[in-house]
Design a protein around this motif. Sequence first.
Motif, short mmCIF file in Angstrom:
data_model
loop_
_atom_site.label_atom_id
_atom_site.label_comp_id
_atom_site.label_asym_id
_atom_site.label_seq_id
_atom_site.Cartn_x
_atom_site.Cartn_y
_atom_site.Cartn_z
N ALA A 1 12.13 -13.96 -5.42
CA ALA A 1 11.53 -12.84 -6.34
C ALA A 1 10.28 -12.98 -6.90
O ALA A 1 9.37 -12.02 -7.25
N ILE A 2 9.86 -14.49 -7.13
CA ILE A 2 8.80 -14.65 -7.35
C ILE A 2 7.68 -14.37 -6.52
O ILE A 2 6.33 -13.69 -6.44
N ASP A 3 8.00 -14.85 -4.90
CA ASP A 3 7.04 -14.35 -3.88
C ASP A 3 6.76 -12.98 -3.81
O ASP A 3 5.76 -12.38 -3.47
N THR A 4 8.23 -12.09 -3.93
CA THR A 4 8.02 -10.64 -3.65
C THR A 4 7.30 -10.16 -4.84
O THR A 4 6.27 -9.18 -4.54
N SER A 5 7.15 -10.54 -5.97
CA SER A 5 6.62 -9.91 -7.06
C SER A 5 5.02 -10.27 -6.83
O SER A 5 4.13 -9.17 -7.00
N SER A 6 4.59 -11.44 -6.40
CA SER A 6 3.31 -11.78 -6.34
C SER A 6 2.72 -10.82 -5.04
O SER A 6 1.78 -10.29 -5.20
N GLN A 7 3.49 -10.69 -4.11
CA GLN A 7 3.04 -9.64 -2.83
C GLN A 7 2.81 -8.26 -3.28
O GLN A 7 1.76 -7.75 -3.37
N PHE A 8 3.68 -7.80 -4.08
CA PHE A 8 3.78 -6.50 -4.72
C PHE A 8 2.45 -6.34 -5.48
O PHE A 8 1.68 -5.41 -5.52
N SER A 9 2.09 -7.15 -6.54
CA SER A 9 1.26 -7.21 -7.32
C SER A 9 -0.08 -7.10 -6.63
O SER A 9 -1.26 -6.68 -7.16
N ARG A 10 -0.32 -7.87 -5.60
CA ARG A 10 -1.53 -7.98 -5.02
C ARG A 10 -1.80 -6.65 -4.18
O ARG A 10 -3.20 -6.27 -3.98
N ARG A 11 -0.84 -5.99 -3.88
CA ARG A 11 -0.98 -4.50 -3.11
C ARG A 11 -0.84 -3.61 -3.98
O ARG A 11 -1.09 -2.53 -3.56
N LEU A 12 -0.53 -3.66 -5.10
CA LEU A 12 -0.32 -2.46 -6.04
C LEU A 12 -1.54 -1.79 -6.44
O LEU A 12 -1.47 -0.36 -6.10
N PRO A 13 -3.04 -2.11 -6.24
CA PRO A 13 -3.95 -1.15 -6.42
C PRO A 13 -3.99 -0.34 -4.90
O PRO A 13 -4.37 0.88 -5.05
N TRP A 14 -3.60 -1.02 -3.88
CA TRP A 14 -3.73 -0.01 -2.47
C TRP A 14 -2.73 1.00 -2.55
O TRP A 14 -2.88 2.18 -1.97
N VAL A 15 -1.40 0.81 -2.97
CA VAL A 15 -0.29 1.77 -3.23
C VAL A 15 -0.93 2.82 -3.98
O VAL A 15 -0.56 3.86 -3.91
N ILE A 16 -1.22 2.57 -5.35
CA ILE A 16 -1.78 3.50 -6.19
C ILE A 16 -2.75 4.38 -5.60
O ILE A 16 -2.64 5.54 -5.75
N ALA A 17 -4.00 3.73 -5.15
CA ALA A 17 -4.96 4.60 -4.51
C ALA A 17 -4.45 5.59 -3.34
O ALA A 17 -4.76 6.48 -3.22
N GLY A 18 -3.33 4.95 -2.67
CA GLY A 18 -3.05 5.75 -1.50
C GLY A 18 -1.94 7.09 -2.03
O GLY A 18 -2.26 8.03 -1.37
N VAL A 19 -1.30 6.61 -3.10
CA VAL A 19 -0.46 7.85 -3.70
C VAL A 19 -1.42 8.88 -4.30
O VAL A 19 -0.98 10.07 -4.05
N VAL A 20 -2.38 8.37 -5.06
CA VAL A 20 -3.43 9.26 -5.59
C VAL A 20 -3.99 10.05 -4.39
O VAL A 20 -4.22 11.34 -4.59
#
Length: 124
Positions: free
Chosen positions: A44-63
């Motif tokens: 869960a810690i590793d997954t959270s870290s991966q998602f946190s690093r990619r979150l700006p890209w996901v938000i930019a893609g959705v926008v």
Amino acid sequence: MIPTTSPQDARTEQLVTDIRHDVVPVVVHGTGVRTYVGGVTAAAIDTSSQFSRRLPWVIAGVVLLSFLLLMSVFPISRGPGEGRGHEPPVGRRRVRRHRPVFQWGWLGGVIGIGKTGPIDPWIR
């Protein structure tokens, strides 16, 4: 080793980090053994870290995709006459073009609309 704190606690994350960087390397130093710290909490810690690093890209893609979808449904007016409603049939045709996908569910399996999945705790 089982932590006494909850999986969401910062001390648990620090414990996993300390084990990975301080304890395990000292124990296996010079043996050539490759070790991993695993388990539900570490995953869960590793997954959270991966998602946190990619979150700006996901938000930019959705926008960006939202912008492109809205631009295809509601185009920008190109002249003074269009702003007063001189072109409503074209707008209706554009909405009708998207209705089978989003309202009726056509091609939903292809683009992943209508599927449910687990919600991971990836935002801290």
